[in-house]
Design an enzyme around this catalytic site. Structure first.
Site, PDB file in Angstrom:
ATOM      1  N   GLU A 143       0.841  -1.199   0.000  1.00 51.81           N
ATOM      2  CA  GLU A 143       0.000   0.000   0.000  1.00 51.81           C
ATOM      3  C   GLU A 143       0.874   1.246   0.000  1.00 51.81           C
ATOM      4  OE1 GLU A 143      -3.246   2.027   3.091  1.00 51.81           O
ATOM      5  OE2 GLU A 143      -2.942  -0.142   3.078  1.00 51.81           O
TER       6      GLU A 143
ATOM      7  N   GLU B 149      -2.806  10.657   2.895  1.00 54.66           N
ATOM      8  CA  GLU B 149      -3.932  10.708   3.825  1.00 54.66           C
ATOM      9  C   GLU B 149      -4.035  12.080   4.483  1.00 54.66           C
ATOM     10  OE1 GLU B 149      -4.352   6.240   5.558  1.00 54.66           O
ATOM     11  OE2 GLU B 149      -2.541   7.319   6.171  1.00 54.66           O
TER      12      GLU B 149
END
EC number: 3.2.1.73
Length: 238
Positions: free
Chosen positions: A129, A133
C-alpha cells in the site's frame, strides 16, 4: 483534382497518425476526470465494513458526482451511532509509475480522506500500500505512508502551508523499484528508499471515521454529513 486528392490523402494520413500517437500515449497514461460513474474503470464499495479502526459501512449511495463534475464521497449517519462512508476504487491494478490526484479533503476530528494504492490477502496477494492521507483534525497537514507485505510504520507528516479542505490541490507519488517520492502541487515533499512495495494494486479514494485510534485521528464527534471531493485522477506508467 490531383491537388485535392493529395490534400485529402495528406489530411487522412495526418488524422491516422494522430490517432495512433494518441493511442500509443493512452497505453502509458490513464487520466480520468471524475465527473461521472464510469463502471468500466471504477467500482463503488458497498455493503460491508473494513472493521477494526473503521467505524462505518461502505455504501454506494455515499459515492456521488456533483453538477460541476466532481466525485463527492460522503460520511453520513443513517441512525444513532451508525455511520456510512464512501470508497471509490479502480477495477484494474497498477504498478510502478506516477500517481496524481486533484482533491479537497473533509475537515473534522476523527476522520480520514485519502488517495492510495492497495492490494492484499483479499486480492490473493501480500499487503502492499502507498498512502496520501488527510487527517481531518488538521487539514493544514498531509500524511504520507506505505506498507510492504503488511509492514508499515513509515508515516511522514508534512506541513502544507495552506488548509487543504478549502480548495483543490494536486497531490502525487512517484512509485519506482528503489523509491517513492511524494509531491504537493508539483513540489517534492518526501522521499522513501527502504523496503519499497512491489505488488501492483488498485487506485483507491475513500472517506471514513475512525474508532479506537483517537491518538492518531482525534476523537470523532459524530458530525455529519461530511464530504471529500475529487476532481481528477492520473496514472503515468514507466
Amino acid at each position: 483534382m490531383m491537388k485535392k486528392k493529395s490534400w485529402f490523402t495528406l489530411m487522412i494520413t495526418g488524422v491516422i497518425s494522430l490517432f495512433f500517437s494518441v493511442s500509443a500515449f493512452a497505453g502509458n497514461v490513464f487520466w480520468e476526470p471524475l465527473s461521472y460513474f464510469n463502471s468500466s474503470t471504477w467500482q463503488k464499495a458497498d455493503g460491508y465494513s473494513n472493521g477494526q479502526m473503521f467505524n462505518c459501512t461502505w455504501r454506494a449511495n455515499n459515492v456521488n458526482f456533483t453538477n460541476d463534475g466532481k466525485l463527492k464521497l460522503s460520511l453520513t449517519s443513517p441512525a444513532n451511532n451508525k455511520f456510512d462512508c464512501g470508497e471509490y476504487r479502480s477495477t484494474n491494478n497498477y504498478g510502478y509509475g506516477l500517481y496524481e490526484v486533484s482533491m479537497k479533503p473533509a475537515k473534522n476530528t476523527g476522520i480520514v480522506s485519502s488517495f492510495f494504492t492497495y492490494t492484499g490477502p483479499s486480492h490473493g496477494t501480500q499487503w502492499d500500500e502507498i498512502d496520501i492521507e488527510f487527517l481531518g483534525k488538521d487539514t493544514t497537514k498531509v500524511q504520507f505512508n506505505y506498507y510492504t507485505n503488511g509492514v508499515g510504520g513509515h508515516e511522514k507528516i508534512i506541513n502544507l502551508g495552506f488548509d487543504a479542505s478549502t480548495s483543490f490541490h494536486t497531490y502525487a507519488f512517484d512509485w519506482q523499484p528503489g523509491y517513492i517520492k511524494w509531491y504537493v502541487d508539483g513540489v517534492l515533499k518526501h522521499t522513501a528508499t527502504t523496503n519499497i512495495p512491489s505488488t501492483p494494486g488498485k487506485i483507491m479514494m475513500n472517506l471514513w471515521n475512525g474508532t479506537g485510534v483517537d491518538s492518531w485521528l482525534g476523537s470523532y464527534n459524530g458530525a455529519n454529513p461530511l464530504y471529500a471531493e475529487y476532481d481528477w485522477v492520473k496514472y503515468t506508467s514507466n
